[in-house]
Design a protein around this motif. Structure first.
Motif, PDB file in Angstrom:
ATOM      1  N   LEU A 119     -30.471  35.149-102.031  1.00  0.00           N
ATOM      2  CA  LEU A 119     -31.805  34.749-101.600  1.00  0.00           C
ATOM      3  C   LEU A 119     -32.776  35.910-101.791  1.00  0.00           C
ATOM      4  CD1 LEU A 119     -30.696  32.913 -98.359  1.00  0.00           C
ATOM      5  CD2 LEU A 119     -31.392  31.863-100.520  1.00  0.00           C
ATOM      6  N   ASN A 120     -34.048  35.570-102.045  1.00  0.00           N
ATOM      7  CA  ASN A 120     -35.062  36.599-102.255  1.00  0.00           C
ATOM      8  C   ASN A 120     -36.364  36.172-101.595  1.00  0.00           C
ATOM      9  OD1 ASN A 120     -36.460  34.857-104.080  1.00  0.00           O
ATOM     10  ND2 ASN A 120     -35.050  35.473-105.689  1.00  0.00           N
ATOM     11  N   GLY A 121     -37.353  37.033-101.667  1.00  0.00           N
ATOM     12  CA  GLY A 121     -38.643  36.745-101.052  1.00  0.00           C
ATOM     13  C   GLY A 121     -38.695  37.285 -99.634  1.00  0.00           C
ATOM     14  N   THR A 122     -39.641  36.779 -98.859  1.00  0.00           N
ATOM     15  CA  THR A 122     -39.815  37.242 -97.484  1.00  0.00           C
ATOM     16  C   THR A 122     -39.116  36.310 -96.502  1.00  0.00           C
ATOM     17  OG1 THR A 122     -41.894  36.043 -97.259  1.00  0.00           O
ATOM     18  CG2 THR A 122     -42.043  38.320 -98.000  1.00  0.00           C
ATOM     19  N   VAL A 123     -38.753  36.871 -95.373  1.00  0.00           N
ATOM     20  CA  VAL A 123     -38.205  36.062 -94.283  1.00  0.00           C
ATOM     21  C   VAL A 123     -39.377  35.268 -93.702  1.00  0.00           C
ATOM     22  CG1 VAL A 123     -37.081  36.125 -92.038  1.00  0.00           C
ATOM     23  CG2 VAL A 123     -36.421  37.770 -93.796  1.00  0.00           C
ATOM     24  N   PRO A 124     -39.287  33.944 -93.664  1.00  0.00           N
ATOM     25  CA  PRO A 124     -40.416  33.139 -93.191  1.00  0.00           C
ATOM     26  C   PRO A 124     -40.791  33.444 -91.737  1.00  0.00           C
ATOM     27  CG  PRO A 124     -38.759  31.752 -94.239  1.00  0.00           C
ATOM     28  CD  PRO A 124     -38.162  33.117 -94.081  1.00  0.00           C
ATOM     29  N   LEU A 125     -42.076  33.588 -91.494  1.00  0.00           N
ATOM     30  CA  LEU A 125     -42.563  33.806 -90.129  1.00  0.00           C
ATOM     31  C   LEU A 125     -42.194  32.640 -89.217  1.00  0.00           C
ATOM     32  CD1 LEU A 125     -46.107  35.263 -90.868  1.00  0.00           C
ATOM     33  CD2 LEU A 125     -44.048  36.494 -90.148  1.00  0.00           C
ATOM     34  N   GLU A 126     -42.016  31.460 -89.797  1.00  0.00           N
ATOM     35  CA  GLU A 126     -41.682  30.256 -89.027  1.00  0.00           C
ATOM     36  C   GLU A 126     -40.360  30.397 -88.271  1.00  0.00           C
ATOM     37  OE1 GLU A 126     -44.559  29.045 -92.180  1.00  0.00           O
ATOM     38  OE2 GLU A 126     -42.820  30.348 -92.100  1.00  0.00           O
ATOM     39  N   LEU A 127     -39.488  31.282 -88.731  1.00  0.00           N
ATOM     40  CA  LEU A 127     -38.232  31.487 -88.009  1.00  0.00           C
ATOM     41  C   LEU A 127     -38.485  32.085 -86.624  1.00  0.00           C
ATOM     42  CD1 LEU A 127     -35.786  32.804 -90.767  1.00  0.00           C
ATOM     43  CD2 LEU A 127     -36.189  30.459 -90.006  1.00  0.00           C
ATOM     44  N   GLY A 128     -39.638  32.685 -86.423  1.00  0.00           N
ATOM     45  CA  GLY A 128     -40.013  33.218 -85.118  1.00  0.00           C
ATOM     46  C   GLY A 128     -40.222  32.135 -84.073  1.00  0.00           C
ATOM     47  N   ARG A 129     -40.342  30.895 -84.482  1.00  0.00           N
ATOM     48  CA  ARG A 129     -40.503  29.764 -83.545  1.00  0.00           C
ATOM     49  C   ARG A 129     -39.182  29.362 -82.896  1.00  0.00           C
ATOM     50  NH1 ARG A 129     -43.541  25.898 -87.733  1.00  0.00           N
ATOM     51  NH2 ARG A 129     -45.390  27.170 -88.086  1.00  0.00           N
ATOM     52  N   LEU A 130     -38.084  29.861 -83.421  1.00  0.00           N
ATOM     53  CA  LEU A 130     -36.763  29.437 -82.954  1.00  0.00           C
ATOM     54  C   LEU A 130     -36.384  30.214 -81.702  1.00  0.00           C
ATOM     55  CD1 LEU A 130     -35.025  29.256 -86.440  1.00  0.00           C
ATOM     56  CD2 LEU A 130     -36.102  27.402 -85.142  1.00  0.00           C
ATOM     57  N   ALA A 131     -36.924  29.767 -80.570  1.00  0.00           N
ATOM     58  CA  ALA A 131     -36.776  30.480 -79.299  1.00  0.00           C
ATOM     59  C   ALA A 131     -35.332  30.556 -78.828  1.00  0.00           C
ATOM     60  CB  ALA A 131     -37.638  29.804 -78.232  1.00  0.00           C
ATOM     61  N   GLY A 132     -34.494  29.609 -79.198  1.00  0.00           N
ATOM     62  CA  GLY A 132     -33.106  29.607 -78.762  1.00  0.00           C
ATOM     63  C   GLY A 132     -32.150  30.291 -79.714  1.00  0.00           C
ATOM     64  N   LEU A 133     -32.686  30.923 -80.757  1.00  0.00           N
ATOM     65  CA  LEU A 133     -31.837  31.554 -81.764  1.00  0.00           C
ATOM     66  C   LEU A 133     -31.138  32.784 -81.176  1.00  0.00           C
ATOM     67  CD1 LEU A 133     -31.211  30.999 -84.761  1.00  0.00           C
ATOM     68  CD2 LEU A 133     -32.911  32.724 -85.323  1.00  0.00           C
ATOM     69  N   LEU A 134     -29.814  32.755 -81.180  1.00  0.00           N
ATOM     70  CA  LEU A 134     -29.020  33.869 -80.668  1.00  0.00           C
ATOM     71  C   LEU A 134     -28.454  34.730 -81.792  1.00  0.00           C
ATOM     72  CD1 LEU A 134     -26.991  31.995 -77.891  1.00  0.00           C
ATOM     73  CD2 LEU A 134     -29.025  33.420 -77.607  1.00  0.00           C
ATOM     74  N   PHE A 135     -28.151  34.112 -82.923  1.00  0.00           N
ATOM     75  CA  PHE A 135     -27.551  34.816 -84.054  1.00  0.00           C
ATOM     76  C   PHE A 135     -28.389  34.564 -85.301  1.00  0.00           C
ATOM     77  CE2 PHE A 135     -24.124  33.481 -81.217  1.00  0.00           C
ATOM     78  CZ  PHE A 135     -23.567  34.711 -80.891  1.00  0.00           C
ATOM     79  N   LEU A 136     -28.858  35.624 -85.904  1.00  0.00           N
ATOM     80  CA  LEU A 136     -29.592  35.552 -87.157  1.00  0.00           C
ATOM     81  C   LEU A 136     -28.969  36.572 -88.103  1.00  0.00           C
ATOM     82  CD1 LEU A 136     -31.956  34.528 -88.890  1.00  0.00           C
ATOM     83  CD2 LEU A 136     -33.361  36.326 -87.866  1.00  0.00           C
ATOM     84  N   VAL A 137     -28.279  36.077 -89.126  1.00  0.00           N
ATOM     85  CA  VAL A 137     -27.553  36.947 -90.044  1.00  0.00           C
ATOM     86  C   VAL A 137     -28.089  36.680 -91.458  1.00  0.00           C
ATOM     87  CG1 VAL A 137     -25.287  37.727 -90.822  1.00  0.00           C
ATOM     88  CG2 VAL A 137     -25.529  36.740 -88.547  1.00  0.00           C
ATOM     89  N   LEU A 138     -28.803  37.664 -91.997  1.00  0.00           N
ATOM     90  CA  LEU A 138     -29.456  37.506 -93.304  1.00  0.00           C
ATOM     91  C   LEU A 138     -29.035  38.591 -94.292  1.00  0.00           C
ATOM     92  CD1 LEU A 138     -33.091  36.904 -91.995  1.00  0.00           C
ATOM     93  CD2 LEU A 138     -31.431  35.180 -92.668  1.00  0.00           C
ATOM     94  N   ASP A 139     -28.113  39.457 -93.918  1.00  0.00           N
ATOM     95  CA  ASP A 139     -27.811  40.604 -94.770  1.00  0.00           C
ATOM     96  C   ASP A 139     -27.206  40.203 -96.109  1.00  0.00           C
ATOM     97  OD1 ASP A 139     -24.572  41.230 -94.507  1.00  0.00           O
ATOM     98  OD2 ASP A 139     -25.397  40.203 -92.772  1.00  0.00           O
ATOM     99  N   SER A 140     -27.187  41.154 -97.004  1.00  0.00           N
ATOM    100  CA  SER A 140     -26.640  40.990 -98.353  1.00  0.00           C
ATOM    101  C   SER A 140     -27.373  39.915 -99.153  1.00  0.00           C
ATOM    102  CB  SER A 140     -25.136  40.718 -98.306  1.00  0.00           C
ATOM    103  OG  SER A 140     -24.460  41.801 -97.710  1.00  0.00           O
ATOM    104  N   ASN A 141     -28.681  39.899 -99.014  1.00  0.00           N
ATOM    105  CA  ASN A 141     -29.608  39.119 -99.824  1.00  0.00           C
ATOM    106  C   ASN A 141     -30.671  40.106-100.298  1.00  0.00           C
ATOM    107  OD1 ASN A 141     -28.871  36.154 -99.620  1.00  0.00           O
ATOM    108  ND2 ASN A 141     -28.942  36.682 -97.450  1.00  0.00           N
ATOM    109  N   SER A 142     -31.679  39.617-100.979  1.00  0.00           N
ATOM    110  CA  SER A 142     -32.797  40.468-101.397  1.00  0.00           C
ATOM    111  C   SER A 142     -34.062  40.034-100.669  1.00  0.00           C
ATOM    112  CB  SER A 142     -32.992  40.361-102.922  1.00  0.00           C
ATOM    113  OG  SER A 142     -31.876  40.891-103.584  1.00  0.00           O
TER     114      SER A 142
END
Length: 74
Positions: free
Chosen positions: A48-71
């Motif tokens: 995956l490439n590009g920017t991390v979408p700001l919309e992911l900030g809406r996910l108030a219940g998110l406990l695990f966010l794993v995005l490593d090993s992408n661009s």
């Protein structure tokens, strides 16, 4: 190979999304920010490439966010 489908954002009751090491390419869909029940988003070890979408900030219940090993930036 392929991209993460934008239609994933329509799965309103989805709680966990784990697409580790699947060779997905392209950007992270902004529609994932609509998954208000999501507590685990693991899409690491892809191409995956590009920017991390700001919309992911809406996910108030998110406990695990794993995005490593992408661009990803942001």
């Amino acid at each position: 190979n392929g991209t993460l489908p934008t239609e994933l954002g329509e799965l309103s009751n989805l709680q966990a999304l784990n697409f580790q090491k699947n060779s997905f390419m392209g950007t992270v869909p902004t529609e994932l920010g609509q998954l208000t029940q999501l507590y685990d988003l693991s899409i690491n070890l892809n191409q995956l490439n590009g920017t991390v979408p700001l919309e992911l900030g809406r996910l108030a219940g998110l406990l695990f966010l794993v995005l490593d090993s992408n661009s990803l930036t942001g």
